[in-house]
Design a protein around this motif. Structure first.
Motif, PDB file in Angstrom:
ATOM      1  N   HIS A  41       1.009  -1.425   0.055  1.00 52.87           N
ATOM      2  CA  HIS A  41      -0.077   0.251  -0.274  1.00 52.87           C
ATOM      3  C   HIS A  41       0.820   0.977  -0.242  1.00 52.87           C
ATOM      4  O   HIS A  41       2.090   1.311   0.494  1.00 52.87           O
ATOM      5  CB  HIS A  41      -0.850  -0.057   1.051  1.00 52.87           C
ATOM      6  CG  HIS A  41      -2.155  -1.185   1.240  1.00 52.87           C
ATOM      7  ND1 HIS A  41      -2.497  -1.573   2.366  1.00 52.87           N
ATOM      8  CD2 HIS A  41      -2.388  -1.675   0.541  1.00 52.87           C
ATOM      9  CE1 HIS A  41      -3.228  -2.426   2.055  1.00 52.87           C
ATOM     10  NE2 HIS A  41      -3.482  -2.611   1.035  1.00 52.87           N
TER      11      HIS A  41
ATOM     12  N   TRP B 161       3.196   8.859  -4.102  1.00 50.29           N
ATOM     13  CA  TRP B 161       3.078   8.355  -5.618  1.00 50.29           C
ATOM     14  C   TRP B 161       2.327  10.009  -6.186  1.00 50.29           C
ATOM     15  O   TRP B 161       2.119  11.189  -5.406  1.00 50.29           O
ATOM     16  CB  TRP B 161       2.634   7.756  -6.132  1.00 50.29           C
ATOM     17  CG  TRP B 161       0.467   7.292  -5.533  1.00 50.29           C
ATOM     18  CD1 TRP B 161       0.375   7.444  -4.277  1.00 50.29           C
ATOM     19  CD2 TRP B 161      -0.449   7.492  -6.216  1.00 50.29           C
ATOM     20  NE1 TRP B 161      -1.089   7.745  -3.850  1.00 50.29           N
ATOM     21  CE2 TRP B 161      -1.752   8.039  -5.466  1.00 50.29           C
ATOM     22  CE3 TRP B 161      -0.578   8.033  -7.915  1.00 50.29           C
ATOM     23  CZ2 TRP B 161      -2.897   8.078  -6.179  1.00 50.29           C
ATOM     24  CZ3 TRP B 161      -1.557   8.269  -8.144  1.00 50.29           C
ATOM     25  CH2 TRP B 161      -2.484   7.992  -7.291  1.00 50.29           C
TER      26      TRP B 161
ATOM     27  N   THR C 257       1.008  11.681 -10.091  1.00 57.76           N
ATOM     28  CA  THR C 257       0.909  11.973 -11.516  1.00 57.76           C
ATOM     29  C   THR C 257       1.375  12.673 -12.169  1.00 57.76           C
ATOM     30  O   THR C 257       1.560  14.214 -11.433  1.00 57.76           O
ATOM     31  CB  THR C 257      -0.382  11.375 -11.689  1.00 57.76           C
ATOM     32  OG1 THR C 257      -0.856  11.631 -13.156  1.00 57.76           O
ATOM     33  CG2 THR C 257      -1.195  12.741 -11.041  1.00 57.76           C
TER      34      THR C 257
ATOM     35  N   TYR D 216       2.720   8.218 -13.871  1.00 56.94           N
ATOM     36  CA  TYR D 216       2.564   8.016 -12.390  1.00 56.94           C
ATOM     37  C   TYR D 216       4.361   8.056 -12.261  1.00 56.94           C
ATOM     38  O   TYR D 216       5.019   6.864 -12.475  1.00 56.94           O
ATOM     39  CB  TYR D 216       1.533   6.770 -11.864  1.00 56.94           C
ATOM     40  CG  TYR D 216       0.913   6.888 -12.129  1.00 56.94           C
ATOM     41  CD1 TYR D 216      -0.040   7.586 -11.681  1.00 56.94           C
ATOM     42  CD2 TYR D 216      -0.002   5.898 -13.543  1.00 56.94           C
ATOM     43  CE1 TYR D 216      -0.963   7.899 -12.166  1.00 56.94           C
ATOM     44  CE2 TYR D 216      -1.279   5.958 -14.004  1.00 56.94           C
ATOM     45  CZ  TYR D 216      -2.071   6.877 -13.137  1.00 56.94           C
ATOM     46  OH  TYR D 216      -3.135   7.514 -13.079  1.00 56.94           O
TER      47      TYR D 216
ATOM     48  N   VAL E   5       6.312   6.659  -7.824  1.00 57.79           N
ATOM     49  CA  VAL E   5       6.587   5.629  -6.985  1.00 57.79           C
ATOM     50  C   VAL E   5       7.469   5.533  -6.262  1.00 57.79           C
ATOM     51  O   VAL E   5       8.433   5.653  -6.933  1.00 57.79           O
ATOM     52  CB  VAL E   5       5.544   4.585  -7.007  1.00 57.79           C
ATOM     53  CG1 VAL E   5       5.849   3.182  -7.920  1.00 57.79           C
ATOM     54  CG2 VAL E   5       5.113   4.111  -5.912  1.00 57.79           C
TER      55      VAL E   5
ATOM     56  N   ASN F 205     -10.926   0.438  -8.822  1.00 53.59           N
ATOM     57  CA  ASN F 205      -9.729   0.281  -7.550  1.00 53.59           C
ATOM     58  C   ASN F 205     -10.768   0.120  -6.743  1.00 53.59           C
ATOM     59  O   ASN F 205     -11.128   0.779  -5.734  1.00 53.59           O
ATOM     60  CB  ASN F 205      -9.215   1.896  -6.852  1.00 53.59           C
ATOM     61  CG  ASN F 205      -7.906   0.554  -6.214  1.00 53.59           C
ATOM     62  OD1 ASN F 205      -8.144  -0.344  -5.182  1.00 53.59           O
ATOM     63  ND2 ASN F 205      -7.547   1.411  -6.338  1.00 53.59           N
TER      64      ASN F 205
ATOM     65  N   ARG G 131      -7.654   1.835  -2.415  1.00 53.46           N
ATOM     66  CA  ARG G 131      -5.861   2.205  -1.728  1.00 53.46           C
ATOM     67  C   ARG G 131      -5.148   2.190  -2.683  1.00 53.46           C
ATOM     68  O   ARG G 131      -5.265   1.246  -3.650  1.00 53.46           O
ATOM     69  CB  ARG G 131      -5.302   1.460  -0.633  1.00 53.46           C
ATOM     70  CG  ARG G 131      -6.087   2.343   0.737  1.00 53.46           C
ATOM     71  CD  ARG G 131      -5.337   1.402   2.359  1.00 53.46           C
ATOM     72  NE  ARG G 131      -6.081  -0.214   1.546  1.00 53.46           N
ATOM     73  CZ  ARG G 131      -5.875  -1.281   2.142  1.00 53.46           C
ATOM     74  NH1 ARG G 131      -5.458  -1.066   3.011  1.00 53.46           N
ATOM     75  NH2 ARG G 131      -6.095  -2.239   2.380  1.00 53.46           N
ATOM     76  N   THR G 132      -3.574   3.155  -2.859  1.00 51.55           N
ATOM     77  CA  THR G 132      -2.724   2.661  -3.957  1.00 51.55           C
ATOM     78  C   THR G 132      -2.212   1.675  -3.813  1.00 51.55           C
ATOM     79  O   THR G 132      -1.367   1.101  -2.967  1.00 51.55           O
ATOM     80  CB  THR G 132      -1.629   4.063  -4.119  1.00 51.55           C
ATOM     81  OG1 THR G 132      -2.898   5.309  -4.208  1.00 51.55           O
ATOM     82  CG2 THR G 132      -0.911   3.494  -5.065  1.00 51.55           C
TER      83      THR G 132
ATOM     84  N   PRO H 105      -3.596   3.042  -8.950  1.00 48.33           N
ATOM     85  CA  PRO H 105      -3.744   4.390  -8.246  1.00 48.33           C
ATOM     86  C   PRO H 105      -5.201   3.951  -7.177  1.00 48.33           C
ATOM     87  O   PRO H 105      -5.626   3.764  -8.162  1.00 48.33           O
ATOM     88  CB  PRO H 105      -3.887   5.464  -9.583  1.00 48.33           C
ATOM     89  CG  PRO H 105      -3.990   4.641 -10.616  1.00 48.33           C
ATOM     90  CD  PRO H 105      -3.807   3.280 -10.599  1.00 48.33           C
ATOM     91  N   GLY H 106      -4.961   4.662  -6.795  1.00 47.99           N
ATOM     92  CA  GLY H 106      -6.317   5.426  -5.477  1.00 47.99           C
ATOM     93  C   GLY H 106      -6.871   6.533  -5.484  1.00 47.99           C
ATOM     94  O   GLY H 106      -5.938   7.223  -6.536  1.00 47.99           O
TER      95      GLY H 106
END
Length: 108
Positions: free
Chosen positions: A38, A44, A46, A54, A56, A75, A79-80, A104-105
């Motif tokens: 997570h 993270w 964009t 993206y 991270v 999603n 969460r990511t 992604p979240g």
């Protein structure tokens, strides 16, 4: 650091087990027995190049997420999530984090 290991299936949400098992990116299935991590919103981002891209932070180092590693679709976890492993990056033979899947979240 804000990356936290997560079980590939969230024990508190067994109704999502089938969803986790079906996740895949252009690199193949995400849930191959390895755990996802997570990612906190601060780890993270964009970037808008010609299109969205993206990045991270993994183990304190920012890594570009390959476009083919992005999981599309809703999603359901919220969460990511990122699935990665230590390996060789690109054609340079440099050791690094290889991102297999990234979902992604929300950034709230």
């Amino acid at each position: 650091m804000a990356i936290s290991p997560a079980e590939a299936h969230d024990a508190s949400h067994p109704e999502l087990d089938g969803w986790y098992e079906k996740l895949e990116s252009g690199k193949g299935p995400c849930c191959d027995g390895s755990d996802s991590a997570h990612v906190e919103p601060s780890d993270w981002e964009t970037q808008n190049k010609p299109r969205s891209h993206y990045k991270v932070r993994l183990d304190g180092v920012w890594a570009d997420v390959p476009d083919e590693a992005v999981v599309t679709g809703p999603n359901r976890d919220g969460r990511t999530l990122v699935w990665y492993y230590d390996g060789w990056t690109g054609h340079s033979g440099i050791p690094g984090k290889v991102i297999k899947c990234f979902m992604p979240g929300t950034m709230t």
